[in-house]
Structures are given as structure tokens and as C-alpha cells.
Design an enzyme around this catalytic site. Structure first.
Site, PDB file in Angstrom:
ATOM      1  N   ASP A   1       0.876  -1.159   0.000  1.00 29.99           N
ATOM      2  CA  ASP A   1       0.000   0.000   0.000  1.00 29.99           C
ATOM      3  C   ASP A   1       0.926   1.224   0.000  1.00 29.99           C
ATOM      4  O   ASP A   1       2.122   1.119   0.306  1.00 29.99           O
ATOM      5  CB  ASP A   1      -0.934   0.001   1.219  1.00 29.99           C
ATOM      6  CG  ASP A   1      -2.114   0.964   1.010  1.00 29.99           C
ATOM      7  OD1 ASP A   1      -2.063   1.779   0.055  1.00 29.99           O
ATOM      8  OD2 ASP A   1      -3.077   0.915   1.790  1.00 29.99           O
TER       9      ASP A   1
HETATM   10  C1  BGC Z   1      -4.842   3.498   0.146  1.00 29.09           C
HETATM   11  C2  BGC Z   1      -4.995   2.476  -0.959  1.00 29.09           C
HETATM   12  C3  BGC Z   1      -4.851   3.158  -2.286  1.00 29.09           C
HETATM   13  C4  BGC Z   1      -3.510   3.862  -2.340  1.00 29.09           C
HETATM   14  C5  BGC Z   1      -3.268   4.577  -3.648  1.00 29.09           C
HETATM   15  C6  BGC Z   1      -3.587   4.336  -0.005  1.00 29.09           C
HETATM   16  O1  BGC Z   1      -3.587   5.432   0.871  1.00 29.09           O
HETATM   17  O2  BGC Z   1      -4.839   2.842   1.394  1.00 29.09           O
HETATM   18  O3  BGC Z   1      -6.234   1.832  -0.864  1.00 29.09           O
HETATM   19  O4  BGC Z   1      -4.975   2.222  -3.324  1.00 29.09           O
HETATM   20  O5  BGC Z   1      -3.471   4.826  -1.309  1.00 29.09           O
HETATM   21  O6  BGC Z   1      -4.049   5.691  -3.763  1.00 29.09           O
END
Ligand code: BGC
Length: 797
Positions: A289
Site C-alpha cells: 500500500d
Molecule cells: C490506500 C490504498 C490506495 C492507495 C493509492 C492508499 O492510501 O490505502 O487503498 O490504493 O493509497 O491511492
């Protein structure tokens, strides 16, 4: 306003990669068959940059602000090259034929910037219903279709991987991202997640099943150590992911921010290698993530193949570790190979000429229809709904009727071209709306909007206080209109958990609105209907007796107003069923005692930055811990096993018709490997409708304690006309009977008498049967993995 001067990354290593290129030997460009040779030809620097994405500007940073299409418009972290507004990109290495991969959010539709500097074109995407609504459809075919449409936008806007579906379990109703997740039940989560993956990937683009795993709270999400038993992990928190991996083989999996039993998910070899690859046979690659985890080298070793959004520091750490023999080159090569195996399937690699013109009208129709299928009719006394032909004059109350909430905030939000409010939807369906009331709300909301502070990056918009409606106005409405509609709205999003007061619970002005309006209408013999425009579970028990009907509309995407109007008018008969329980009160939730964990130490002073609120979403980790003391007793598994009566149980949902169940028959009386249960469902009422048929199993208690019942199969009928019947079959496998035994790290089914319960909800069981299992079965042996280092005093039934 304070501005953040915080830029994470940015140096595009393109320049240095070009330099490497000059020293590059001629090599066969990347193809499906040359992956190993291409890896051999890569320099260490190329390898290290390739496994760390090109970085991105954080929300609020000068780069992101500069890129914001409309000043002040929310921009979650994003990259600007290739597909503006996508969340992340990998490096291309043209001399080796390696193209970039573009990753874009998210579960409710593609998230990219809708406009671009110096470009008069628009790049809006369709906002589809949130996952909580899709789960309430219990319809795998429908979710596949939504996935196809979403995947088509990914393809036609030039992205390669959609960052979704999100498959964490609704452990607690306050989790701010529950709207992105499906259910409290792993079977629904897994089956619908697999359909979504298959739908999106049918378009030749990838998905990223996230957030793997046990990411069930947003508070301190980067530093929350989740202490959970192996059994609860396997049966509840991993099971949905297992089903999606085994049934759909997603291109990628996204590891979560939190720690599991002491180790960050992205640095956790037990999770990413033993379980994901060895036990389940996952063949794609794992990405972190965004900014997840701490130690890039540990992540590489654990099998977290790609670090997103990536930073030069991570690449440097990898280079150093290889040079100092702390990271085996073979591990790096292995990770690269996994990424390249997927990359060669990507549309950018194949040179797909995307149009930037998906069929938005067709997708809007899919969004509208899907939303109607997941709306749940919670109450319908005196057949208040559907609104009959004599009920054309409506008095519409509640701020949210005028400013509908189409989905949650954060990376799961979509930049749609328009959204249809409830009042617009109702007018479109031919209803007459009281002008005076509309004007009163219009003026109130315009004035409140003008005073509202601008929504900052990544933050939830400040809710506007519910308008107080003068009793005289309500009385006039009760005389003039045929029926009252009252909408209650809730929003939530990434980075924050919800609160009990004024969020899970209705506040006083909302309760008083429902009461005042319903009483005034009842006094003159008319009805009042409440519509819940919410992303997650809320309290209903204290006020549900007041209105005649309650429609749980969820957040239905850009067509929400049209979809609600379709259900209210009877054009669509509601067939949604709850995929998460509505408890009587928050205190009844089994995890209420420990959610969202305890902070062990305050944030270090140096971690504090100028804009604390904003940055807390990404940083300021406060080491914290949560113990999943309820074990496997999540949602209905708890309520049904411990005799706690919910407000609306799992699987519940009314229809404008009624259904009769009959003729449950089992293919045999003894279980010998496989078994089929067959049941017939008949529409016994006067409106055409669909029924969700649910198969639960109650297992005998043995060595392992068991929940009172567990969902082991479900199916939705086709649209049945009055009097029409359909026979449905369910397969029961050894897996359906088994539980995870930590002592032997295996799924076992214990001998004894098993009961099959076929119902219209978990508490409305219509047909039962029983069968015997003569001897204990070991269904599958798994790795010993993720063993908690501290004892957990777990709940047992
Ligand atoms: C989130 C993810 C997301 C990623 C990219 C993160 O802060 O937890 O779900 O895909 O950002 O935007």
C-alpha cells in the site's frame, strides 16, 4: 491556510536510467519468453528502481496542488506522467522493452484527474455503487458486469491496474473504509471479490486485491499491530482473499499498512509467501500500500515484489543490501520476474491504443441498475412502498435529499462528471415535489455551503447541520403532499474511523426531524418514509418504529437519485439483503471493547509536521495495538451464537412481494466427499421480484468450538413473476464443513450431525435438513504461519 511544503520523491530516475542505457549491451527486448534474459541484462540500479515505483507527490504538496485541476479540488496523492491523477507508476526501461505500468484507484470506479492542464478534454469516470451496496446484491453476475464496465474505463483511459477490489472484513461498523469493503462475512467477500476481479480483468487490465490483510481500522493504520489468532485469520480475515485468489487469480495483491502479530504485512513472509503463494498458489505480484511498511529489504525478502509509490531511498537501500550481501540477488530477480510476468500482459506493453472515450452512457446505466439491486428495504408497514399512483406529490426532507452522497472519500472516491440527487431522480421519475420545501432547503444549503470551509486534500467535507424545519412548514406539507420522504446521510473515508455520537447514532436534530415529520403526516393519515444514504452500518433501533418504511439506499454512485426513485416508484422491486448486521446498539458489537486499539507510545516529535490533521492520514504513526479478542465471532457469528438480538440481522431485506420455500432435498443422508442441496422458491405475492436464498450450516461441536451457524452458499433467483418458481442447487464440499485447527495447521471437519438451514435471512430459516459425517476429515493441511507471540484470551462458544 497553512501549506504543506512536503514533497516525497520526485526525482525521476529516468535521467539515471538513460545513463545506464548507454552502457547496456544489446539484448532481446522483453517478451513473454525473454523475461529471464531481460532480467539478466538489467543492471543492479535498474533492478532496484524497477521494484520501487516512480514516486508521487503527497496530497497538499506543491506538486499535487499544481496538478489539481480545479484549485482546492481534492487530489489524493497522484502521479502526473502518463495518466494524470493515477496513484502510481512503475519505471519504464525502453532499451529493454520494459514499459511502465500505471496503477489507479479504486474500488468504486477508476480514479484519475478529470481535467488536464492545457487540455480542453475531460476524463471523468463512472462512479459505481460502493462495495457495501454491491455486497447487498448477493449477485455475483451483477458484480461481474460492474467489473467489466470499470475495467473498460481502466483500459480506455490508459491505466493498467485498478487498485481494487478492497476485501477487508467489516469487523466493526466504525471503520471509516467499510464502504469500500463488502461484508462481515468472508464467503460473500470472497465470491463477490472474485467476480469483481474476473469482471475487471476480462477487459485485459489488472486488479489489486487489497488490503492484505486484517486492515480493519483506519486509526493509526500505519502502526497498528493487530494481534489475532491463526484460526480467526484463516476463517475470517484471510478467507475472502483466499477465495478471490483461488477463483480469480488477480494480477496483483496489495499488502496492508498494519502489522499482523508483530510484523508489518508488507514485511511478512508468512503472509506473502507461505500463505499467499504456497498455500493458495498465487501467481501474480504483490505491491505495498502507498508508503506502507518501513524496511525495503525486508519487504523484498518477504515477497512484497513492488514498493509503491516508490522512492529513491528505497532503491538505494536495496542496492546497498545487495552489495553488502544482505539481500540475495536471486530474491530481487524473483520479484522482478513476478512483476514482468504480469507486465507482459498489460495493455501498455501490448501497445493498446486507448481512446480516452469509454461508453459513459452505457456505464451510467449499469451503475444505475446495479444500485437498485443492492438497496435494502428494512421496513415497509402498511405497504407504504412502492409509492402508488395516488402518491405523486412528495414532500422531501433532509439535507441529503438535495445533496446526495454518491460514495465515500479518500482514494476510494471517483471524479464523476455529475451526480443525480434524490430530488432530481424523483422529478425524472415524474413525481411532483413541493416547491416551497425545495426552496427552503435550497436557500439553507446555499447559505451553509458559503460558510463551509473548503474541503482540504483527503479530508472529509465538514457535514452541514441538519436543517431545522419549522412545525408550521411541516404542517403545510402534511396537508399538501401525499407522502413524506426524509433522507439521513453519512459519509466517511480513508484515514479516519467513524464515531458513535452523531455518526453511528443519529443526532438529536435528525431524530427530531424524523419524529416531527412522521407525526405531522400520520396525524392526517399519511405516511412517512426514511431513506438512508449511508456507506456503513448505523443505529436504527431507537427511531425505527416512527416511520412507515425505511429504505437503506447506501451510497449508489453517480446515479443514486435515479436508483432510489426506481425503487420508491416500484419500477424495481428491492431485492438487496444485508451483508453486515445492524446491531441494536454500538455496545453490542463484539469488537466495541477494543476498537480501534490502544496507543502504546505517542508520535515522536520529529514525525510531526505542519498540517497535523492532513498528514495523520499518511504519517505520525503512533505505535498501537489491537487484540481481536472476539476471535471468529464477528458479525452474525457472534450475535447468533451468543443470543444477542440485532436490529436487522445478517441476510435480512424485504421485498414488495413474498416468497415461499419448499422441497429442500439433499443428494444423500451421509456426507461422502460432496453433496448437493436443492430447494424451490416461489413468488407467492403480487409483484415480480427476486429472492436471495441463503444456505447456512450448523456444525456439531467437537474438538473445535463452532458458531451457531455459518453461511456456506447463496444464490439469487432470476426475476420471478407472481406464481413463478425456480429451483436452486447448492454444492456442499468438505471445505463447507471444516474449521481451521491451529494445533495441526489444517482445515478439519469433525464427525457428527450437520444441519442445513435454508433461509431468507440468518434468522428467517425456511427449510432444514440434516446429514451425517461418519469420520473426521482432514480437508487441507496449511503452512504454520502468523502464530501470535502473545496468548489471546479469545471468545469461545
Ligand atoms: C490506500 C490504498 C490506495 C492507495 C493509492 C492508499 O492510501 O490505502 O487503498 O490504493 O493509497 O491511492
Amino acid at each position: 491556510m497553512k501549506k504543506i511544503r512536503f514533497l516525497v520523491v520526485i526525482v525521476m530516475a529516468g535521467v539515471s536510467l538513460l545513463a545506464f542505457a548507454q552502457s547496456q549491451k544489446r539484448v532481446e527486448p522483453l517478451s513473454k519468453d525473454s523475461i529471464k534474459k531481460v532480467i539478466q541484462a538489467m543492471t543492479l540500479e535498474q533492478k532496484a528502481y524497477f521494484v520501487t515505483g516512480t514516486g508521487m507527490s503527497l496530497p497538499g504538496s506543491p506538486a499535487a496542488e499544481d496538478a489539481a485541476p480545479v484549485p482546492g479540488a481534492p487530489v489524493v496523492g497522484q502521479t502526473q506522467n502518463l495518466v494524470p491523477g493515477a496513484a502510481g507508476t512503475t519505471y519504464e526501461i525502453p532499451e529493454l522493452g520494459i514499459t511502465a505500468m500505471v496503477m489507479a484507484d479504486g474500488p468504486a470506479g477508476l480514479r484519475i484527474s478529470p481535467t488536464r492542464k492545457g487540455d480542453s478534454g475531460t476524463y471523468y469516470c463512472t462512479a459505481f455503487p460502493v462495495a457495501t451496496l454491491l455486497a447487498s446484491t448477493w449477485d455475483t453476475d451483477l458484480v461481474f458486469k460492474v467489473g467489466q464496465a470499470m475495467g473498460n474505463e481502466v483500459l480506455e483511459y490508459g491505466a493498467d491496474v485498478l487498485l481494487g477490489p478492497a476485501m477487508n472484513i467489516h469487523r466493526n461498523p466504525l471503520c471509516g473504509r467499510n464502504f469500500e469493503y463488502y461484508s462481515e462475512d468472508p464467503l460473500i467477500t470472497g465470491k463477490l471479490g472474485a467476480s469483481m476481479v474476473n469482471g475487471v480483468e476480462s477487459q485485459g487490465v489488472g486488479t489489486s486485491v487489497k488490503h492484505f490483510a486484517a486492515n480493519n481500522a483506519e486509526t493509526n493504520r500505519n502502526a497498528l499491530n493487530t494481534i489475532v489468532s491463526e484460526r480467526a485469520l484463516r476463517e475470517i480475515y484471510l478467507e475472502g482473499f483466499r477465495i478471490a485468489v483461488e477463483e480469480a487469480q488477480p494480477w496483483t495483491v496489495m499488502s496492508s499498512y498494519n502489522l499482523i502479530n508483530g510484523v508489518h504485512a508488507s514485511e511478512n513472509p508468512d503472509l506473502l509467501t507461505k500463505i499467499l503463494r504456497e498455500d493458495w498458489g498465487f501467481k501474480g505480484f504483490v505491491m505495498t500500500d502507498w508508503f506502507g511498511g518501513i524496511d525495503a529489504v525486508a519487504q523484498m525478502k518477504a515477497g512484497n515484489d513492488l514498493l509503491m509509490p516508490g522512492s529513491p531511498d528505497q532503491a538505494k537501500a536495496i542496492i546497498r543490501a545487495v552489495r553488502e550481501n544482505k539481500l540475495d540477488k536471486a530474491v530481487l530477480n524473483r520479484n522482478i520476474e513476478r512483476i514482468l510476468n504480469i507486465l507482459v500482459q498489460s495493455p501498455r506493453f501490448k501497445g493498446y491504443k486507448y481512446s480516452n472515450k469509454p461508453d459513459m452512457a452505457a456505464h451510467a446505466r449499469i451503475s444505475r441498475d446495479a444500485a437498485t439491486e443492492g438497496m435494502v428495504l428494512l421496513k415497509n408497514d402498511r405497504a407504504a412502498l412502492p409509492l402508488s399512483s395516488g402518491m405523486r406529490n412528495l414532500a422531501v426532507f433532509g439535507n441529503t435529499s438535495y445533496e446526495i452522497i454518491t460514495g465515500g472519500t479518500g482514494s476510494g472516491d471517483v471524479n464523476e462528471a455529475y451526480s443525480v440527487s434524490l430530488v432530481e431522480g424523483l422529478k425524472g421519475a415524474g413525481f411532483a415535489l413541493n416547491e416551497e420545501l425545495q426552496k427552503t432547503y435550497g436557500d439553507y444549503l446555499a447559505a451553509a455551503q458559503a460558510k463551509r470551509p473548503p474541503t482540504r486534500q483527503f479530508m472529509l467535507p465538514a457535514p452541514i447541520a441538519e436543517m431545522t424545519v419549522e412545525p408550521a412548514l411541516v404542517a403545510r406539507m402534511a396537508t399538501g403532499a401525499d407522502v413524506a420522504l426524509i433522507t439521513i446521510g453519512r459519509n466517511s473515508g480513508e484515514g479516519y474511523d467513524r464515531k458513535v455520537d452523531n455518526d453511528f447514532d443519529l443526532n438529536d436534530s435528525e431524530k427530531s426531524l424524523i419524529k416531527t415529520v412522521a407525526e405531522a403526516f400520520h396525524t392526517v393519515g399519511k405516511k412517512a418514509v426514511v431513506i438512508l444514504n449511508v456507506g456503513g452500518v448505523i443505529e436504527t433501533a431507537s427511531w425505527r418504529d416512527i416511520p412507515d418504511s425505511i429504505l437503506l439506499a447506501w451510497q449508489g454512485g453517480q446515479e443514486t437519485g435515479n436508483s432510489i426513485a426506481d425503487v420508491l416508484s416500484g419500477k424495481v422491486n428491492p431485492s438487496g439483503k444485508l451483508a453486515s448486521t445492524f446491531p441494536m446498539r454500538y455496545q453490542d458489537v463484539p469488537s466495541a471493547r477494543n476498537f480501534p486499539g490502544v496507543v502504546l507510545e505517542e508520535a515522536k516529535p520529529e514525525a510531526k509536521v505542519e498540517d497535523e490533521d492532513l498528514m495523520s492520514v499518511f504519517r505520525r504513526p503512533k505505535a498501537s495495538r489491537i487484540v481481536y479478542e472476539e476471535g471468529i465471532y464477528v458479525g452474525y457469528r457472534y450475535y447468533e451464537s451468543f443470543g444477542i438480538k440485532p436490529a436487522y440481522e445478517f441476510g435480512y431485506g424485504l421485498s414488495y412481494t413474498t416468497f415461499e420455500f419448499s422441497g429442500l432435498s439433499m443428494s444423500s443422508q451421509k456426507f461422502s466427499g460432496r453433496m448437493t442441496a436443492t430447494v424451490t422458491v416461489k413468488n407467492a405475492g403480487r409483484a415480480a421480484g427476486k429472492e436471495v436464498v441463503q444456505l447456512y450450516i450448523s456444525a456439531p461441536a467437537g474438538k473445535l468450538h463452532k458458531p451457531a451457524l455459518e453461511l456456506k452458499g447463496f444464490a439469487k433467483t432470476r426475476l420471478l413473476k407472481p406464481g413463478e418458481a425456480q429451483t436452486l442447487s447448492f454444492e456442499i464440499t468438505p471445505r463447507s464443513l471444516s474449521s481451521f485447527d491451529p494445533a495441526s495447521s489444517s482445515w478439519i471437519a469433525e464427525a457428527g450431525r450437520y444441519e442445513i438451514k435454508i433461509g431468507s435471512s440468518s434468522r428467517d430459516i425456511r427449510q432444514t435438513a440434516a446429514f451425517d459425517l461418519d469420520r473426521d476429515l482432514t480437508v487441507k493441511k496449511e503452512s504454520t504461519a502468523l502464530v501470535p507471540s502473545v496468548p489471546i484470551n479469545e471468545l469461545k462458544h
